[in-house]
Design an enzyme around this catalytic site. Structure first.
Site, PDB file in Angstrom:
ATOM      1  N   CYS A  80       0.833  -1.203   0.000  1.00  0.00           N
ATOM      2  CA  CYS A  80       0.000   0.000   0.000  1.00  0.00           C
ATOM      3  C   CYS A  80       0.878   1.267   0.000  1.00  0.00           C
ATOM      4  O   CYS A  80       1.465   1.604  -1.018  1.00  0.00           O
ATOM      5  CB  CYS A  80      -0.979  -0.026   1.166  1.00  0.00           C
ATOM      6  SG  CYS A  80      -2.377   1.106   0.957  1.00  0.00           S
ATOM      7  N   HIS A 168      -3.779  -5.330   0.670  1.00  0.00           N
ATOM      8  CA  HIS A 168      -3.227  -5.789   1.945  1.00  0.00           C
ATOM      9  C   HIS A 168      -3.302  -7.317   2.036  1.00  0.00           C
ATOM     10  O   HIS A 168      -4.373  -7.876   2.282  1.00  0.00           O
ATOM     11  CB  HIS A 168      -3.995  -5.157   3.111  1.00  0.00           C
ATOM     12  CG  HIS A 168      -3.723  -3.702   3.291  1.00  0.00           C
ATOM     13  ND1 HIS A 168      -2.698  -3.231   4.074  1.00  0.00           N
ATOM     14  CD2 HIS A 168      -4.321  -2.607   2.755  1.00  0.00           C
ATOM     15  CE1 HIS A 168      -2.675  -1.903   4.035  1.00  0.00           C
ATOM     16  NE2 HIS A 168      -3.650  -1.507   3.243  1.00  0.00           N
ATOM     17  N   GLU A 170      -2.113  -9.135   4.363  1.00  0.00           N
ATOM     18  CA  GLU A 170      -2.104  -9.584   5.756  1.00  0.00           C
ATOM     19  C   GLU A 170      -3.497  -9.755   6.345  1.00  0.00           C
ATOM     20  O   GLU A 170      -3.653 -10.408   7.383  1.00  0.00           O
ATOM     21  CB  GLU A 170      -1.281  -8.618   6.624  1.00  0.00           C
ATOM     22  CG  GLU A 170      -1.872  -7.223   6.773  1.00  0.00           C
ATOM     23  CD  GLU A 170      -1.477  -6.249   5.674  1.00  0.00           C
ATOM     24  OE1 GLU A 170      -1.518  -5.032   5.919  1.00  0.00           O
ATOM     25  OE2 GLU A 170      -1.129  -6.715   4.571  1.00  0.00           O
TER      26      GLU A 170
END
Length: 510
Positions: A80, A168, A170
């Site tokens: 990001c 993202h 994660e």
């Protein structure tokens, strides 16, 4: 000593800790450092990840890390903000998105020949969370993934193992995020995945033996998982040179002082109980501010340990059960991240104390502590205990602390926790407790109006405390708890249930 690790540079994203969690789940050791406090890059660092950020690369001044010893030299992944940084400051252009790109999206193109995107589906769901977007990339950058709204969803730099992604990986909403991170740390960085509970325990015990030698260590036990696992590691390293102290600060759960001392009898630890209730109550008198409470409690703990260390003049170290979330939440990562709260067991000691600090668990998340404890054979009653805050019930009593308020909350908390155990709900909950609000409410008991205290019950599910969801406990159970609390605890006439998740709320109220 870890012979391989991934370095995560934090730009203040709420998701930075999740990156670390996902890598640890892949048995890869990693550390989070502020973007402007980069440690020495040595052979143990196999790769670097740049986190997201609430900030923009177009801000003045921007958050700019020194990547001179990283970019083009070891594998690098920008997430990001990290991806936008790698584009914007190397010849590309980042601009405001035509609409805020937040939420689920699907890849419309994924270059599976790229090692980062091996085994990633062409229509894989990803999670976007950004207001800026990459408009153009430098000529040496190749776009390797796109969505309908984001042309440059991922890129690779020619002749470098440098990658950037706008989404993202994660968060769980990126369904193949774990695969992408696995590709990066295993295939691109060459990590072997040797970060296991057994390896941690063995390495830590060996390191402690070297660090401590024949020195004596004083350790504060709490009855919780963290301090117990820290004690076991130290005990295996230095044996009888470990002296454990369990302090009754007057802010423990009901009957906890006696129960905890009893539980350690069978662990072979040298434990001394110290009753210091009056000192803590005196220090907390009239204090309502949560941070002031924590600092007052921390000071008295230090005073108690200082007094105990003087009784044993050979002690040179103070052992603590500090874990990684304590460190992360107590130290602002270079400015962007906000300090959520301070912890009395994080940081240095006053100059007048001659003890040095040893923290065997400083690099572990809570679930990793449990895994290490299981590896070491820790008693299940301690291993499966819910986390309990270091400052105890002081931060579950809103407003000032009095012994009467503590007694009320202890009784409420006892009913709630024992109820969870009786109804086989305790092990389904990660952490539970009660909060005494600094508000009274009108009630009716018999024919009389009452104006008494309100308590809130809190139960959450989590893996490491960094994020948490409120537990959907059965209505019948909550009803039973409410009735029992109001009927049995004098001074309480209203019970509420906290249905807030973290974020945006924290687990504790203070």
């Amino acid at each position: 000593m870890n012979n391989e690790q991934i370095l995560i540079l934090d730009f203040g994203s709420q998701y930075t800790q999740l990156i670390a969690r996902r890598l640890r789940e892949l048995n890869v050791y990693c550390e989070i450092h502020p973007y402007n406090k980069i440690p020495t890059i040595d052979a143990t660092i196999k790769g670097v990840i740049l986190s997201g950020s609430p900030h923009s690369v177009r801000e003045e001044p921007p958050l700019k890390p020194d990547l001179s010893n990283i970019k083009g030299k070891i594998p690098l992944l920008g997430v990001c903000y990290g991806a936008q940084y790698l584009s914007h400051f190397y010849g590309g252009e980042v601009g405001r998105s035509s609409h805020r790109e937040y939420g689920r999206a699907n890849l419309t193109y994924a270059d599976n020949s790229s090692p980062l995107l091996t085994s990633i589906s062409q229509d894989s769901q990803v999670w976007m969370s950004h207001a800026d977007t990459i408009l153009t990339v430098p000529k040496t950058y190749k776009t390797i993934a796109s969505t309908n709204d984001v042309k440059v969803a991922a890129f690779k730099i020619d002749n470098e193992t440098t990658f950037g992604i706008q989404f993202h990986p994660e968060v769980y909403h990126t369904l193949e995020g774990a695969q992408l991170l696995k590709n990066f740390v295993y295939d691109i960085c060459g990590c072997t995945g040797n970060w296991t509970p057994a390896s941690f325990a063995n390495n830590t015990i060996a390191d402690l033996k070297k660090q401590l030698g024949n020195d004596k260590v004083i350790l504060g036990l709490s009855g919780g998982v963290d301090s117990s696992v820290a004690a076991m590691l130290l005990h295996k390293a230095i044996g009888s040179n470990l002296h454990c102290i369990f302090v009754d600060n007057g802010l423990l759960r009901k009957n906890e002082f006696e129960n905890v001392l009893d539980s350690y009898k069978h662990m072979g630890l040298n434990v001394k109980g110290v009753n210091a209730k009056d000192k803590f109550y005196a220090a907390l008198k009239g204090i309502s501010d949560p941070e002031q409470k924590r600092k007052a409690i921390g000071k008295i703990f230090i005073d108690v340990f200082d007094a105990e260390s003087k009784l044993d003049r050979d002690a040179k170290w103070l052992g603590q059960g500090t874990i990684y979330p304590d460190v992360i939440e107590s130290v602002s990562q270079g400015g962007p991240s906000q300090t959520i709260k301070s912890h009395h067991n994080v940081g240095g000691l006053p100059d007048y104390m001659k003890l040095k600090i040893v923290e065997p668990l400083r690099s572990l998340f809570k679930d990793e502590v449990r895994r290490v404890g299981k590896e070491l054979g820790l008693d299940a009653n301690i291993l499966n205990r819910h986390p309990f805050p270091g400052p105890g019930l002081a931060i579950r009593i809103l407003g000032d602390i009095t012994e009467q308020k503590v007694k009320i909350l202890q009784d409420v908390d006892h009913i709630f926790i024992e109820g969870l155990k009786t109804h086989n709900l305790y092990n389904q909950v990660w952490q539970a407790g009660a909060i005494l609000l600094n508000a009274q409410s009108v009630g009716v008991m018999g024919d009389e109006r009452t104006y008494e205290n309100v308590v809130a019950l809190r139960a959450v599910s989590s893996t490491d405390g960094m994020t948490a969801d409120w537990c959907h406990l059965p209505y019948e159970f909550l009803s039973k708890m409410s009735n029992e609390i109001i009927n049995k605890v004098k001074g309480v006439n209203r019970v509420v249930y906290d249905i807030s998740s973290k974020p945006p709320a924290t687990i504790e109220w203070e």
